[in-house]
Design a protein around this motif. Structure first.
Motif, PDB file in Angstrom:
ATOM      1  N   THR A  69      45.628  23.637  47.245  1.00 27.84           N
ATOM      2  CA  THR A  69      46.475  24.771  46.861  1.00 27.84           C
ATOM      3  C   THR A  69      46.078  25.285  45.487  1.00 27.84           C
ATOM      4  OG1 THR A  69      48.303  23.956  48.218  1.00 27.84           O
ATOM      5  CG2 THR A  69      48.863  25.529  46.480  1.00 27.84           C
ATOM      6  N   LEU A  70      45.857  24.380  44.546  1.00 36.02           N
ATOM      7  CA  LEU A  70      45.405  24.791  43.211  1.00 36.02           C
ATOM      8  C   LEU A  70      44.089  25.553  43.291  1.00 36.02           C
ATOM      9  CD1 LEU A  70      46.169  21.667  41.015  1.00 36.02           C
ATOM     10  CD2 LEU A  70      47.011  23.989  40.620  1.00 36.02           C
ATOM     11  N   SER A  71      43.174  25.046  44.090  1.00 37.39           N
ATOM     12  CA  SER A  71      41.873  25.682  44.233  1.00 37.39           C
ATOM     13  C   SER A  71      42.009  27.082  44.828  1.00 37.39           C
ATOM     14  CB  SER A  71      40.980  24.808  45.117  1.00 37.39           C
ATOM     15  OG  SER A  71      39.759  25.427  45.356  1.00 37.39           O
ATOM     16  N   MET A  72      42.829  27.231  45.840  1.00 40.73           N
ATOM     17  CA  MET A  72      43.022  28.538  46.476  1.00 40.73           C
ATOM     18  C   MET A  72      43.735  29.507  45.524  1.00 40.73           C
ATOM     19  SD  MET A  72      41.544  28.449  49.387  1.00 40.73           S
ATOM     20  CE  MET A  72      42.208  29.845  50.302  1.00 40.73           C
ATOM     21  N   CYS A  73      44.703  29.016  44.767  1.00 35.49           N
ATOM     22  CA  CYS A  73      45.402  29.876  43.803  1.00 35.49           C
ATOM     23  C   CYS A  73      44.447  30.336  42.704  1.00 35.49           C
ATOM     24  CB  CYS A  73      46.599  29.143  43.194  1.00 35.49           C
ATOM     25  SG  CYS A  73      47.974  28.913  44.332  1.00 35.49           S
ATOM     26  N   ARG A  74      43.610  29.430  42.235  1.00 37.28           N
ATOM     27  CA  ARG A  74      42.619  29.778  41.210  1.00 37.28           C
ATOM     28  C   ARG A  74      41.638  30.816  41.770  1.00 37.28           C
ATOM     29  NH1 ARG A  74      40.873  25.112  40.450  1.00 37.28           N
ATOM     30  NH2 ARG A  74      39.016  25.197  41.722  1.00 37.28           N
ATOM     31  N   TRP A  75      41.190  30.613  42.999  1.00 36.83           N
ATOM     32  CA  TRP A  75      40.259  31.551  43.631  1.00 36.83           C
ATOM     33  C   TRP A  75      40.911  32.931  43.763  1.00 36.83           C
ATOM     34  CZ3 TRP A  75      40.101  34.194  48.361  1.00 36.83           C
ATOM     35  CH2 TRP A  75      38.850  34.739  48.682  1.00 36.83           C
ATOM     36  N   LEU A  76      42.178  32.958  44.181  1.00 40.43           N
ATOM     37  CA  LEU A  76      42.888  34.224  44.323  1.00 40.43           C
ATOM     38  C   LEU A  76      43.034  34.920  42.968  1.00 40.43           C
ATOM     39  CD1 LEU A  76      44.487  36.203  46.098  1.00 40.43           C
ATOM     40  CD2 LEU A  76      46.518  34.784  45.667  1.00 40.43           C
ATOM     41  N   TYR A  77      43.401  34.168  41.946  1.00 34.51           N
ATOM     42  CA  TYR A  77      43.536  34.714  40.593  1.00 34.51           C
ATOM     43  C   TYR A  77      42.219  35.370  40.161  1.00 34.51           C
ATOM     44  CZ  TYR A  77      44.455  34.758  35.526  1.00 34.51           C
ATOM     45  OH  TYR A  77      44.620  35.128  34.212  1.00 34.51           O
ATOM     46  N   ASN A  78      41.128  34.626  40.318  1.00 38.33           N
ATOM     47  CA  ASN A  78      39.823  35.143  39.911  1.00 38.33           C
ATOM     48  C   ASN A  78      39.407  36.362  40.725  1.00 38.33           C
ATOM     49  OD1 ASN A  78      39.522  33.265  37.847  1.00 38.33           O
ATOM     50  ND2 ASN A  78      38.448  31.801  39.147  1.00 38.33           N
ATOM     51  N   VAL A 100      54.427  31.295  46.065  1.00 35.58           N
ATOM     52  CA  VAL A 100      53.374  30.695  45.240  1.00 35.58           C
ATOM     53  C   VAL A 100      52.260  31.729  45.038  1.00 35.58           C
ATOM     54  CG1 VAL A 100      51.613  28.883  45.131  1.00 35.58           C
ATOM     55  CG2 VAL A 100      53.924  28.322  45.899  1.00 35.58           C
ATOM     56  N   LEU A 101      51.890  32.424  46.116  1.00 35.07           N
ATOM     57  CA  LEU A 101      50.857  33.462  46.013  1.00 35.07           C
ATOM     58  C   LEU A 101      51.321  34.617  45.134  1.00 35.07           C
ATOM     59  CD1 LEU A 101      49.616  33.612  49.721  1.00 35.07           C
ATOM     60  CD2 LEU A 101      48.563  32.418  47.797  1.00 35.07           C
ATOM     61  N   GLN A 102      52.559  35.033  45.291  1.00 31.21           N
ATOM     62  CA  GLN A 102      53.092  36.116  44.468  1.00 31.21           C
ATOM     63  C   GLN A 102      53.078  35.729  42.994  1.00 31.21           C
ATOM     64  OE1 GLN A 102      56.956  36.864  46.169  1.00 31.21           O
ATOM     65  NE2 GLN A 102      56.070  37.554  48.102  1.00 31.21           N
ATOM     66  N   ASP A 103      53.348  34.448  42.719  1.00 32.82           N
ATOM     67  CA  ASP A 103      53.356  34.003  41.331  1.00 32.82           C
ATOM     68  C   ASP A 103      51.948  34.017  40.727  1.00 32.82           C
ATOM     69  OD1 ASP A 103      55.263  32.994  39.235  1.00 32.82           O
ATOM     70  OD2 ASP A 103      53.746  31.399  39.179  1.00 32.82           O
ATOM     71  N   VAL A 104      50.925  33.823  41.543  1.00 29.49           N
ATOM     72  CA  VAL A 104      49.543  33.942  41.046  1.00 29.49           C
ATOM     73  C   VAL A 104      49.322  35.366  40.533  1.00 29.49           C
ATOM     74  CG1 VAL A 104      47.106  33.897  41.697  1.00 29.49           C
ATOM     75  CG2 VAL A 104      48.648  32.126  42.543  1.00 29.49           C
ATOM     76  N   ALA A 105      49.771  36.348  41.299  1.00 31.82           N
ATOM     77  CA  ALA A 105      49.631  37.745  40.878  1.00 31.82           C
ATOM     78  C   ALA A 105      50.458  38.024  39.626  1.00 31.82           C
ATOM     79  CB  ALA A 105      50.038  38.681  42.021  1.00 31.82           C
ATOM     80  N   LYS A 106      51.639  37.434  39.537  1.00 29.36           N
ATOM     81  CA  LYS A 106      52.469  37.608  38.334  1.00 29.36           C
ATOM     82  C   LYS A 106      51.812  36.975  37.122  1.00 29.36           C
ATOM     83  CE  LYS A 106      56.850  38.029  40.729  1.00 29.36           C
ATOM     84  NZ  LYS A 106      58.106  37.385  41.083  1.00 29.36           N
ATOM     85  N   ARG A 107      51.159  35.847  37.325  1.00 26.86           N
ATOM     86  CA  ARG A 107      50.454  35.166  36.239  1.00 26.86           C
ATOM     87  C   ARG A 107      49.335  36.056  35.691  1.00 26.86           C
ATOM     88  NH1 ARG A 107      47.911  29.167  37.227  1.00 26.86           N
ATOM     89  NH2 ARG A 107      49.614  28.327  36.020  1.00 26.86           N
ATOM     90  N   GLN A 155      49.270  39.331  35.947  1.00 24.13           N
ATOM     91  CA  GLN A 155      49.928  40.468  35.291  1.00 24.13           C
ATOM     92  C   GLN A 155      50.375  40.092  33.885  1.00 24.13           C
ATOM     93  OE1 GLN A 155      50.204  43.694  36.547  1.00 24.13           O
ATOM     94  NE2 GLN A 155      50.757  44.092  34.425  1.00 24.13           N
ATOM     95  N   LYS A 156      50.909  38.886  33.708  1.00 21.15           N
ATOM     96  CA  LYS A 156      51.309  38.429  32.368  1.00 21.15           C
ATOM     97  C   LYS A 156      50.118  38.377  31.425  1.00 21.15           C
ATOM     98  CE  LYS A 156      55.195  35.502  33.684  1.00 21.15           C
ATOM     99  NZ  LYS A 156      55.697  34.116  33.735  1.00 21.15           N
ATOM    100  N   PHE A 170      47.464  40.300  31.543  1.00 14.44           N
ATOM    101  CA  PHE A 170      47.142  41.675  31.167  1.00 14.44           C
ATOM    102  C   PHE A 170      48.197  42.256  30.239  1.00 14.44           C
ATOM    103  CE2 PHE A 170      43.873  41.593  34.372  1.00 14.44           C
ATOM    104  CZ  PHE A 170      42.907  42.423  33.821  1.00 14.44           C
ATOM    105  N   ASP A 171      49.467  41.951  30.489  1.00 15.16           N
ATOM    106  CA  ASP A 171      50.529  42.443  29.601  1.00 15.16           C
ATOM    107  C   ASP A 171      50.309  41.930  28.177  1.00 15.16           C
ATOM    108  OD1 ASP A 171      51.673  43.752  31.755  1.00 15.16           O
ATOM    109  OD2 ASP A 171      53.267  42.257  32.044  1.00 15.16           O
ATOM    110  N   ALA A 172      49.964  40.647  28.061  1.00 13.88           N
ATOM    111  CA  ALA A 172      49.711  40.065  26.739  1.00 13.88           C
ATOM    112  C   ALA A 172      48.474  40.702  26.100  1.00 13.88           C
ATOM    113  CB  ALA A 172      49.544  38.553  26.852  1.00 13.88           C
ATOM    114  N   PHE A 173      47.452  40.956  26.887  1.00 18.06           N
ATOM    115  CA  PHE A 173      46.228  41.610  26.410  1.00 18.06           C
ATOM    116  C   PHE A 173      46.549  42.983  25.820  1.00 18.06           C
ATOM    117  CE2 PHE A 173      42.856  44.649  27.827  1.00 18.06           C
ATOM    118  CZ  PHE A 173      41.876  44.308  26.914  1.00 18.06           C
ATOM    119  N   PHE A 174      47.290  43.800  26.573  1.00 17.69           N
ATOM    120  CA  PHE A 174      47.604  45.147  26.100  1.00 17.69           C
ATOM    121  C   PHE A 174      48.556  45.118  24.907  1.00 17.69           C
ATOM    122  CE2 PHE A 174      46.266  46.282  30.517  1.00 17.69           C
ATOM    123  CZ  PHE A 174      45.149  47.007  30.143  1.00 17.69           C
TER     124      PHE A 174
END
Length: 141
Positions: A22-31, A74-81, A83-84, A86-90
């Protein structure tokens, strides 16, 4: 009100495999979502955000059925992570600070996933995680 619990988990070898997968798939999705944002902006001038990317999850699950084995929140939270990040970047850009564009995550930098609202339960000596199972927990520590 949010509550936080901290306890040691004692997963079975099969649960360890599922957690690591699950960690591996979440990391892959994030990337992948980070790459999608970079490409969309660089080549098309399109800015993607959480809402635009999260709406793609049903088609992602059709193209990559492995994601059906991960709880939807869990997948939605990867996308939120992402987004956070990018929000911090901007925000850093706005403040005139060194920006630090969001980076791709390696195995050593992406070591958690979150069930934000559902898909989990505390039941006696077990933490029940959707798609992973009942993991024995230890109250000492």
């Amino acid at each position: 009100m949010r509550k936080a619990y901290k306890f040691k988990l004692n997963p079975t070898p099969e649960q360890i495999r599922k957690i690591e997968w699950t960690l591996s798939m979440c990391r892959w999705l994030y990337n992948c979502m980070l790459e999608q944002r970079k490409t969309a902006y660089k080549h098309y001038g399109i800015t993607l955000n959480y809402n635009k990317q999260a709406t793609e999850f049903p088609s992602v699950k059709k193209e990559c059925p492995e994601f059906k084995e991960i709880h939807s929140q869990v997948l939605q939270d990867v996308a939120k992570r992402l987004q956070k990040a990018f929000d911090a970047f901007f925000l850093r850009i706005k403040r005139g600070e060194k920006a630090g564009y969001p980076r791709f995550q390696g195995k050593n930098r992406y070591d958690s996933f979150t069930y934000p609202q559902s898909g989990f339960a505390l039941e006696g000596k077990f933490l029940k995680l959707s798609k992973i199972g009942n993991i024995r927990r230890d109250f000492r520590g």
